[in-house]
Design a protein around this motif. Structure first.
Motif, PDB file in Angstrom:
ATOM      1  N   UNK A 100       3.156  -3.786   5.766  1.00 55.71           N
ATOM      2  CA  UNK A 100       3.766  -3.180   4.586  1.00 55.71           C
ATOM      3  C   UNK A 100       2.951  -1.993   4.090  1.00 55.71           C
ATOM      4  N   UNK A 101       1.638  -2.060   4.169  1.00 54.74           N
ATOM      5  CA  UNK A 101       0.813  -0.964   3.669  1.00 54.74           C
ATOM      6  C   UNK A 101       0.134  -0.201   4.796  1.00 54.74           C
ATOM      7  N   UNK A 102       0.577  -0.418   6.032  1.00 54.95           N
ATOM      8  CA  UNK A 102       0.039   0.352   7.144  1.00 54.95           C
ATOM      9  C   UNK A 102       0.618   1.759   7.123  1.00 54.95           C
ATOM     10  N   UNK A 103      -0.218   2.790   7.326  1.00 54.74           N
ATOM     11  CA  UNK A 103       0.307   4.156   7.352  1.00 54.74           C
ATOM     12  C   UNK A 103       1.029   4.500   8.644  1.00 54.74           C
TER      13      UNK A 103
ATOM     14  N   UNK B  94       0.795   1.738  -6.174  1.00 51.80           N
ATOM     15  CA  UNK B  94       0.407   0.769  -5.145  1.00 51.80           C
ATOM     16  C   UNK B  94       0.608   1.313  -3.729  1.00 51.80           C
ATOM     17  N   UNK B  95       0.890   2.612  -3.603  1.00 53.87           N
ATOM     18  CA  UNK B  95       1.290   3.179  -2.311  1.00 53.87           C
ATOM     19  C   UNK B  95       0.156   3.841  -1.545  1.00 53.87           C
ATOM     20  N   UNK B  96      -1.061   3.697  -1.988  1.00 49.25           N
ATOM     21  CA  UNK B  96      -2.240   4.165  -1.261  1.00 49.25           C
ATOM     22  C   UNK B  96      -2.189   5.669  -0.974  1.00 49.25           C
TER      23      UNK B  96
ATOM     24  N   UNK C 219       4.715  -9.691  -1.868  1.00 52.09           N
ATOM     25  CA  UNK C 219       4.250  -9.180  -0.579  1.00 52.09           C
ATOM     26  C   UNK C 219       2.735  -8.981  -0.551  1.00 52.09           C
ATOM     27  N   UNK C 220       2.048  -9.459  -1.590  1.00 49.03           N
ATOM     28  CA  UNK C 220       0.579  -9.437  -1.675  1.00 49.03           C
ATOM     29  C   UNK C 220       0.005  -8.031  -1.648  1.00 49.03           C
ATOM     30  N   UNK C 221       0.699  -7.107  -2.294  1.00 51.56           N
ATOM     31  CA  UNK C 221       0.168  -5.760  -2.505  1.00 51.56           C
ATOM     32  C   UNK C 221      -0.190  -5.664  -3.979  1.00 51.56           C
ATOM     33  N   UNK C 222      -1.478  -5.580  -4.302  1.00 48.58           N
ATOM     34  CA  UNK C 222      -1.876  -5.666  -5.706  1.00 48.58           C
ATOM     35  C   UNK C 222      -1.731  -4.321  -6.419  1.00 48.58           C
ATOM     36  N   UNK C 223      -2.171  -4.292  -7.662  1.00 44.23           N
ATOM     37  CA  UNK C 223      -1.964  -3.119  -8.500  1.00 44.23           C
ATOM     38  C   UNK C 223      -2.640  -1.861  -8.019  1.00 44.23           C
ATOM     39  N   UNK C 224      -3.644  -1.972  -7.163  1.00 43.75           N
ATOM     40  CA  UNK C 224      -4.334  -0.808  -6.614  1.00 43.75           C
ATOM     41  C   UNK C 224      -3.941  -0.525  -5.175  1.00 43.75           C
ATOM     42  N   UNK C 225      -2.982  -1.278  -4.652  1.00 45.57           N
ATOM     43  CA  UNK C 225      -2.537  -1.055  -3.278  1.00 45.57           C
ATOM     44  C   UNK C 225      -3.290  -1.871  -2.248  1.00 45.57           C
ATOM     45  N   UNK C 226      -4.201  -2.742  -2.670  1.00 48.13           N
ATOM     46  CA  UNK C 226      -4.936  -3.572  -1.716  1.00 48.13           C
ATOM     47  C   UNK C 226      -4.040  -4.704  -1.225  1.00 48.13           C
TER      48      UNK C 226
ATOM     49  N   UNK D 174      -7.555  -6.381   2.848  1.00 49.20           N
ATOM     50  CA  UNK D 174      -8.510  -5.676   1.985  1.00 49.20           C
ATOM     51  C   UNK D 174      -9.237  -6.661   1.074  1.00 49.20           C
ATOM     52  N   UNK D 175      -8.463  -7.536   0.446  1.00 45.90           N
ATOM     53  CA  UNK D 175      -9.085  -8.498  -0.473  1.00 45.90           C
ATOM     54  C   UNK D 175      -9.927  -9.523   0.279  1.00 45.90           C
ATOM     55  N   UNK D 176      -9.527  -9.856   1.514  1.00 49.50           N
ATOM     56  CA  UNK D 176     -10.334 -10.787   2.305  1.00 49.50           C
ATOM     57  C   UNK D 176     -11.692 -10.177   2.632  1.00 49.50           C
ATOM     58  N   UNK D 177     -11.700  -8.891   2.969  1.00 50.46           N
ATOM     59  CA  UNK D 177     -12.968  -8.214   3.273  1.00 50.46           C
ATOM     60  C   UNK D 177     -13.867  -8.193   2.038  1.00 50.46           C
ATOM     61  N   UNK D 178     -13.294  -7.822   0.901  1.00 48.27           N
ATOM     62  CA  UNK D 178     -14.101  -7.788  -0.318  1.00 48.27           C
ATOM     63  C   UNK D 178     -14.533  -9.193  -0.718  1.00 48.27           C
TER      64      UNK D 178
END
Length: 346
Positions: free
Chosen positions: A5-8, A213-215, A252-259, A263-267
């Motif tokens: 979903x958030x892949x470019x 949220x669109x990075x 779809x697990x896209x948070x307010x900053x687009x993560x 991304x959240x797993x890494x952090x």
């Protein structure tokens, strides 16, 4: 699903959807103001001279509009467009077959041009400068190079890794453009245009929610718009509001900053298991159950750009902003803690 979903990047099915949303002419293209103005001058000057414009190189992250601009260049010049990609040009003969069939003034678009094979790349040097290729006949000492004239054309190259382009190739482009990430206001305009084409009633507050949220990437913005539309049709009787958009993207697990989830797993691993770092890439990848290349290429660039992660000589380090983003209190020695701390009172 979340990463897609958030892949470019876009797969074959999505490219068909994108084609319907692409602007056709330069005046319809949103964002990249400086590039658009510079490119319009290049094209108008070529039209007035009645000659093919200089070769154009566009660099930038996936999803920012490089392919769209290549199509617009051909449309503005009223010229045919030939599309190929660097990985498809494995031999010099592959490139020669394309160049020898180009019509005068035709636009040749090579995506991911930095991935061309070396023999094809060396043939391209001569074609770009002198509109000629040398066809080698025979092998060994008896080999003969036969020059073949080709019609004047305009090469448009696109790359996501400009640093991998050899200097001799880069220097042969008369116009080089770098595509920047979009700000939220520009993405809102992209969303309004796409919503009109899709027949979606998009309120301003909903567009704002999707844009943030669109990075910074139009392709991701259009993808999120389609998922929000689907959610509204199924669960909200087709009514799209900011709350509906937020609910859809949270699903779809896209948070307010687009993560997204990765991304959240890494952090989360960096903070929870390694105290914020520093930690090596391989160790971090094992902690989140991914390949090191996936973490480095897919997740890290956005996290670094958002100021949530830093690459240091000792390894990856979470910034104070990363602690705050996950709802945690950063330790006093967190990377960037001084910059994010409130100013001291008098």
């Amino acid at each position: 699903m979340e990463r897609e979903l958030v892949s470019p990047d876009a797969d074959g099915d999505e490219r068909a959807v994108e084609a319907a949303l692409r602007p056709r002419m330069l005046g319809e293209f949103i964002g990249q103001t400086r590039v658009r103005e510079q490119l319009s001058l290049v094209l108008e000057s070529a039209r007035r001279r009645g000659k093919a414009p200089d070769h154009v190189l566009m660099s930038g992250a996936p999803g920012l509009g490089k392919t769209t601009l290549a199509m617009i260049i051909a449309a503005e010049l009223a010229a045919p467009l030939r599309l190929t990609s660097g990985p498809a040009l494995e031999r010099a003969g592959d490139l020669a077959a394309i160049l020898s069939t180009l019509a005068e003034g035709e636009v040749l678009f090579i995506d991911e041009i930095h991935r061309m094979a070396r023999p094809a790349e060396e043939m391209l040097y001569l074609a770009m400068e002198d509109f000629r290729v040398d066809i080698v006949v025979g092998k060994g000492p008896g080999a003969t190079a036969i020059p073949l004239e080709i019609a004047p054309f305009t090469l448009v190259g696109a790359t996501t890794r400009a640093g991998l382009l050899p200097a001799p190739l880069r220097d042969r482009f008369g116009f080089v453009a770098h595509m920047d990430f979009y700000d939220a206001a520009e993405l809102e305009l992209v969303l309004f245009r796409s919503a009109r084409l899709l027949g979606v009633a998009l309120p301003e507050d909903a567009a704002r929610e999707i844009a943030r949220r669109s990075r910074g990437t139009p392709r991701i913005a259009n993808r999120l718009l389609r998922r929000v539309r689907d959610f509204a049709e199924v669960r909200a009787d087709g009514v799209l509001t900011a709350d509906i958009a937020a609910a859809a993207l949270n699903l779809y697990e896209v948070d307010g900053e687009g993560l997204d989830r990765l991304d959240r797993a890494v952090l989360g691993a960096l903070l929870g298991k390694f105290g914020g770092g520093p930690v090596g890439l391989s160790t971090l990848a094992v902690a989140v159950g991914e390949e090191p290349e996936t973490v480095e290429v897919v997740a890290e660039p956005f996290l670094v750009r958002q100021g949530l992660l830093a690459r240091t000589p000792r390894g990856r380090v979470a910034t104070a902003a990363a602690w705050i983003h996950l709802g945690l209190t950063p330790p006093p020695d967190a990377f960037g803690a001084a910059a994010s701390a409130p100013p001291a009172g008098p």
